[in-house]
Design a protein around this motif. Structure first.
Motif, PDB file in Angstrom:
ATOM      1  N   TYR A   1      98.608  20.617   7.760  1.00 50.80           N
ATOM      2  CA  TYR A   1      98.054  20.971   9.067  1.00 50.80           C
ATOM      3  C   TYR A   1      96.979  19.958   9.471  1.00 50.80           C
ATOM      4  O   TYR A   1      96.984  19.449  10.592  1.00 50.80           O
ATOM      5  N   GLU A   2      96.072  19.653   8.551  1.00 50.37           N
ATOM      6  CA  GLU A   2      94.990  18.707   8.848  1.00 50.37           C
ATOM      7  C   GLU A   2      95.530  17.309   9.143  1.00 50.37           C
ATOM      8  O   GLU A   2      95.057  16.638  10.064  1.00 50.37           O
ATOM      9  N   GLU A   3      96.510  16.844   8.354  1.00 49.03           N
ATOM     10  CA  GLU A   3      97.103  15.521   8.595  1.00 49.03           C
ATOM     11  C   GLU A   3      97.765  15.477   9.966  1.00 49.03           C
ATOM     12  O   GLU A   3      97.658  14.482  10.683  1.00 49.03           O
TER      13      GLU A   3
ATOM     14  N   GLU B   1     107.974  20.521   7.868  1.00 53.11           N
ATOM     15  CA  GLU B   1     107.222  21.451   7.020  1.00 53.11           C
ATOM     16  C   GLU B   1     105.745  21.126   7.170  1.00 53.11           C
ATOM     17  O   GLU B   1     105.332  19.983   6.978  1.00 53.11           O
ATOM     18  N   ILE B   2     104.958  22.132   7.510  1.00 51.32           N
ATOM     19  CA  ILE B   2     103.517  21.941   7.681  1.00 51.32           C
ATOM     20  C   ILE B   2     102.814  22.827   6.657  1.00 51.32           C
ATOM     21  O   ILE B   2     102.802  24.059   6.774  1.00 51.32           O
ATOM     22  N   ASP B   3     102.245  22.201   5.633  1.00 45.84           N
ATOM     23  CA  ASP B   3     101.558  22.913   4.558  1.00 45.84           C
ATOM     24  C   ASP B   3     100.100  23.169   4.929  1.00 45.84           C
ATOM     25  O   ASP B   3      99.538  22.504   5.797  1.00 45.84           O
ATOM     26  N   GLU B   4      99.516  24.134   4.230  1.00 48.91           N
ATOM     27  CA  GLU B   4      98.090  24.460   4.373  1.00 48.91           C
ATOM     28  C   GLU B   4      97.724  24.817   5.816  1.00 48.91           C
ATOM     29  O   GLU B   4      96.677  24.424   6.327  1.00 48.91           O
ATOM     30  N   THR B   5      98.588  25.587   6.462  1.00 51.47           N
ATOM     31  CA  THR B   5      98.360  26.011   7.839  1.00 51.47           C
ATOM     32  C   THR B   5      97.566  27.316   7.846  1.00 51.47           C
ATOM     33  O   THR B   5      97.947  28.277   7.170  1.00 51.47           O
ATOM     34  N   PRO B   6      96.464  27.363   8.597  1.00 50.11           N
ATOM     35  CA  PRO B   6      95.694  28.607   8.680  1.00 50.11           C
ATOM     36  C   PRO B   6      96.585  29.736   9.203  1.00 50.11           C
ATOM     37  O   PRO B   6      97.247  29.591  10.232  1.00 50.11           O
ATOM     38  N   SER B   7      96.594  30.846   8.481  1.00 47.14           N
ATOM     39  CA  SER B   7      97.488  31.961   8.811  1.00 47.14           C
ATOM     40  C   SER B   7      96.808  33.275   8.477  1.00 47.14           C
ATOM     41  O   SER B   7      95.745  33.308   7.868  1.00 47.14           O
TER      42      SER B   7
END
Length: 92
Positions: free
Chosen positions: A74-76, A31-37
């Motif tokens: 996403y950043e991590e 799960e990848i949170d805060e992904t630019p979309s």
């Protein structure tokens, strides 16, 4: 503002979304949170740009995915230490 490539009518807005990505070995997903979309106001589809998709896929090839938990941002993900210098499976 761009027009939606799916319905060709709606207007796109930039959002941060949670996505689920299969790891390169195919054994699990993360799960990848805060992904630019992007989000379409007409057909309600949410999707990532080709650039974001490539960044995620390349990074998953370059890191030790055993060190990756079930969830990250996403950043991590992009800040994780790389084992390889480049994606040797990218022939583009």
């Amino acid at each position: 503002m761009e027009t939606c490539p799916w319905c060709e009518v709606g207007k796109l807005s930039t959002v941060m979304d949670t996505v689920y990505w299969e790891l390169p070995d195919g054994l699990r997903a993360v799960e990848i949170d805060e992904t630019p979309s992007f989000y379409c106001d007409n057909c309600h589809v949410q999707f990532q740009s080709d650039e974001t998709t490539k960044e995620i896929e390349d990074q998953l090839f370059l890191i030790d995915t055993k060190q990756l938990g079930k969830q990250t941002t996403y950043e991590e993900l992009l800040k994780m230490k790389r084992v390889l210098k480049r994606n040797y499976f990218d022939f583009t």
